[in-house]
Scaffold this motif. Structure first.
Motif, short mmCIF file in Angstrom:
data_model
loop_
_atom_site.label_atom_id
_atom_site.label_comp_id
_atom_site.label_asym_id
_atom_site.label_seq_id
_atom_site.Cartn_x
_atom_site.Cartn_y
_atom_site.Cartn_z
N TYR A 156 36.81 37.60 50.95
CA TYR A 156 38.06 37.80 50.25
C TYR A 156 37.79 39.00 49.34
O TYR A 156 39.08 39.82 49.44
N ARG A 157 36.81 39.22 48.58
CA ARG A 157 36.79 40.38 47.66
C ARG A 157 36.62 41.68 48.43
O ARG A 157 37.27 42.79 48.02
N SER A 169 40.33 47.23 52.68
CA SER A 169 41.14 46.52 53.52
C SER A 169 41.19 47.17 55.09
O SER A 169 41.29 46.47 55.86
N HIS A 200 46.27 40.52 48.32
CA HIS A 200 46.77 39.49 47.82
C HIS A 200 46.43 39.24 46.14
O HIS A 200 46.54 38.40 45.57
N GLY A 201 45.56 40.23 45.51
CA GLY A 201 45.27 40.26 44.06
C GLY A 201 43.89 39.65 43.96
O GLY A 201 43.58 38.81 45.02
N ALA A 202 43.22 39.61 42.84
CA ALA A 202 41.81 39.27 42.49
C ALA A 202 41.91 37.70 42.72
O ALA A 202 40.63 37.25 43.33
N VAL A 203 42.74 37.06 42.44
CA VAL A 203 42.55 35.39 42.30
C VAL A 203 43.84 35.05 43.28
O VAL A 203 43.89 33.80 43.67
N GLY A 204 44.42 35.73 44.01
CA GLY A 204 45.33 35.38 45.12
C GLY A 204 46.84 34.95 44.63
O GLY A 204 47.49 34.46 45.27
N CYS A 207 40.48 41.01 51.27
CA CYS A 207 41.80 40.39 50.93
C CYS A 207 42.62 40.66 49.73
O CYS A 207 43.65 40.73 49.62
N GLN A 208 41.69 40.78 48.73
CA GLN A 208 42.16 41.07 47.39
C GLN A 208 42.84 42.42 47.23
O GLN A 208 43.77 42.54 46.39
N GLN A 209 42.78 43.29 47.92
CA GLN A 209 43.49 44.37 47.94
C GLN A 209 44.84 44.39 48.13
O GLN A 209 45.79 45.24 47.58
#
Length: 200
Positions: free
Chosen positions: A176-177, A111, A184-188, A180-182
């Motif tokens: 996203y990967r 991120s 919001h998590g792997a699937v948000g 963002c995922q750091q």
């Protein structure tokens, strides 16, 4: 992002913290230690910021920093609500265990972006840690620098959405990967950062 960092790490005494105040780190906190803390936040937990997990008799689990331990209750500052102190009566606690994981999420490098951003972040933390409150004040951005400009006025949102295709979906997934995922998590739906929203 800097906004996410500042939710847990302050440079003044007013804000409730989930992580150490940068001003209090001191000159003994080396540049190498700063880099290690960013890349491997769980490797060495600073005293006073250890995480505990509390299981209550009704099956609720709370995770956070212990603010106070009283004869009648334990006071936590939770990951999900750092601005609020949660008081749990001792009679309601079934189990309380320390965690070896930091509240600061792993994988922040993705991120942060490129090496230049990492170096800038490390230099900022070192300047504040070694220079104290006076240096933090000097580095504080102006109110104008913190203004968020609304560039969404008069956009054709429906037209933009209609123009998207599979190529855009795949590109969005890559972004996203990597960015963002750091938080919001792997699937948000299960955020890893206390300030991140669950998209679901």
């Amino acid at each position: 992002s800097p906004a996410a960092c500042s939710k847990c790490h302050a440079v003044d005494a007013e804000q409730p913290l989930l992580g150490p105040n940068l001003v209090d780190l001191g000159r003994e906190f080396s540049t190498a230690a700063i880099v290690e803390s960013i890349l491997q936040p769980s490797k060495s937990l600073r005293k006073g910021f250890e995480t505990v997990a509390v299981l209550t008799v009704d099956g609720q689990v709370y995770s956070g920093i212990v603010v106070a331990q009283r004869d009648s209750a334990v006071v936590l500052r939770e990951l999900s609500r750092p601005e609020t102190e949660l008081v749990i009566a001792r009679e309601d606690i079934d189990d309380m265990r320390p965690s070896e994981r930091s509240l600061m999420p792993e994988g922040l490098l993705a991120s942060i972006g490129d090496e230049r951003n990492l170096l800038d972040l490390v230099q900022y933390i070192a300047e504040v840690a070694h220079g104290g409150a006076a240096r933090a004040e000097e580095l504080q951005p102006s109110a104008d620098d913190l203004l968020v400009m609304d560039d969404t006025a008069n956009l054709d949102h429906a037209g933009i959405l209609r123009s998207l295709d599979r190529k855009d979906f795949d590109a969005g997934g890559r972004i996203y990967r990597s960015e963002c995922q750091q938080c919001h998590g792997a699937v948000g739906n299960t955020p890893l950062l206390p300030t991140a929203r669950a998209f679901g």
